[in-house]
Design an enzyme around this catalytic site. Structure first.
Site, PDB file in Angstrom:
ATOM      1  N   LYS A 225       7.207  -4.477 -10.229  1.00  0.00           N
ATOM      2  CA  LYS A 225       7.457  -3.060  -9.968  1.00  0.00           C
ATOM      3  C   LYS A 225       8.112  -2.350 -11.149  1.00  0.00           C
ATOM      4  O   LYS A 225       8.600  -2.961 -12.089  1.00  0.00           O
ATOM      5  CB  LYS A 225       8.258  -2.899  -8.681  1.00  0.00           C
ATOM      6  CG  LYS A 225       7.395  -3.206  -7.460  1.00  0.00           C
ATOM      7  CD  LYS A 225       8.034  -2.851  -6.146  1.00  0.00           C
ATOM      8  CE  LYS A 225       7.017  -3.041  -5.012  1.00  0.00           C
ATOM      9  NZ  LYS A 225       7.630  -2.827  -3.691  1.00  0.00           N
ATOM     10  N   ARG A 265       7.599 -11.372  -1.788  1.00  0.00           N
ATOM     11  CA  ARG A 265       6.176 -11.022  -1.890  1.00  0.00           C
ATOM     12  C   ARG A 265       5.842 -10.841  -3.369  1.00  0.00           C
ATOM     13  O   ARG A 265       6.432 -10.000  -4.048  1.00  0.00           O
ATOM     14  CB  ARG A 265       5.909  -9.727  -1.119  1.00  0.00           C
ATOM     15  CG  ARG A 265       4.478  -9.223  -1.142  1.00  0.00           C
ATOM     16  CD  ARG A 265       4.383  -7.896  -0.392  1.00  0.00           C
ATOM     17  NE  ARG A 265       3.021  -7.401  -0.328  1.00  0.00           N
ATOM     18  CZ  ARG A 265       2.426  -6.666  -1.275  1.00  0.00           C
ATOM     19  NH1 ARG A 265       3.097  -6.364  -2.391  1.00  0.00           N
ATOM     20  NH2 ARG A 265       1.185  -6.247  -1.118  1.00  0.00           N
TER      21      ARG A 265
END
Length: 304
Positions: A225, A265
């Site tokens: 991210k 995840r």
């Protein structure tokens, strides 16, 4: 600390003895880090099986990009992308999570063998989602969400990001429980990168204990991210591409595992699978040291 009881058990899913690893299969042409790579059904199923071979405990299949600025795919196309991949992986014995904000996609995926529904909106995007999940008795991931990200970061303003995310997640969990989803089937996710800047994501990672205090297993989805790109770039540099952030992702995975996360995840599984196993080994060593009668000495001379 007992690993399973400390992290929480999710009814309907296996009980892993450490932080679980959720591998990502994006059946999309436009996801932020791997869009288009696994768009074909056969290729996507093979990729999911490869992730399991590399150490994934479960595989999260999604057919709609949630990157900032992405436009929504229509329902028929999402169904076409997702359901065959879910069916293919489930038929191979893979524990499958479906990543969707649509009740119809969740319902058909559960019928095709999915074991878990991972809704980044926590049921807010589709009013039919909670009834579908409740009727199926499926585990449900409730993520912190402040709206769709078309046009950039939405409502990413906080006075105290940890307190506000905890409060808003608590309210959403209460709504999910009131809708009939069983408490032992609810997982919470702080929504890193969703309506959040890098400093918000880092603050949430620094206070995962506050999120775990909500009383439900915790999923941490930090993989590749933007905030990792900001950290790696430093104050003056340009963020490295998403696919160059896997070592940083593994570092976050180890930290999350150490903090008691139920699962992480990730796109690239092998490094994170190693990271959570090391975190578990350190945890076991600490538990052994604290056990009654454990040797509190330093061992053989020179071992320090």
């Amino acid at each position: 600390m007992n690993s399973i009881s400390g992290r929480g058990r999710v009814a309907g899913l296996p009980a892993w003895d450490r932080c679980a690893v959720m591998g990502v299969v994006n059946v999309t042409p436009d996801s932020f880090s791997d869009g288009g790579r696994w768009f074909d059904t056969t290729v996507a199923v093979k990729h999911g099986l490869d992730l399991v071979a590399e150490g994934a405990d479960l595989v999260d299949v999604g057919g709609e990009s949630t990157r900032p600025g992405a436009t929504r795919v229509d329902e028929a196309e999402e169904l076409r992308r997702v359901v065959p991949v879910v069916r293919g992986l489930a038929s191979e014995g893979v524990v499958v999570s479906v990543d969707t904000m649509r009740a119809s996609v969740a319902e058909q995926s559960l019928a095709a063998g999915a074991a878990l529904v991972n809704d980044v909106s926590g049921g807010l995007a589709d009013p039919a989602m909670i009834p579908v999940v409740a009727a199926a008795g499926a585990p449900f991931v409730v993520m912190h969400w402040r709206g769709f990200l078309q046009g950039g970061n939405v409502k990413g303003v906080y006075t105290d990001v940890v307190a506000e995310v905890v409060r808003e997640l608590h309210a959403r969990v209460e709504a999910v429980l009131a809708g009939g989803v069983a408490p032992d089937r609810v997982v919470v996710d702080p929504g890193l990168g969703f309506s959040k800047e890098a400093e918000h994501d880092l603050a949430l990672l620094a206070h995962l204990d506050r999120l775990r205090a909500l009383g439900h297993p915790l999923l941490v989805a930090a993989s590749r991210k933007r905030f990792l790109g900001r950290v790696l770039a430093g104050p003056e540099g340009a963020p490295p591409p998403a696919r160059v952030r896997d070592a940083a992702t593994a570092a976050v995975s180890a930290l999350a595992a150490h903090a008691g996360a139920w699962a992480v995840r990730v796109h690239e599984v092998r490094a994170t699978a190693d990271a959570v196993r090391v975190a578990r080994a350190v945890e076991e060593a600490r538990d052994t040291e604290r056990a009654p009668g454990a040797d509190g000495g330093h061992g053989p001379e020179g071992a320090r």
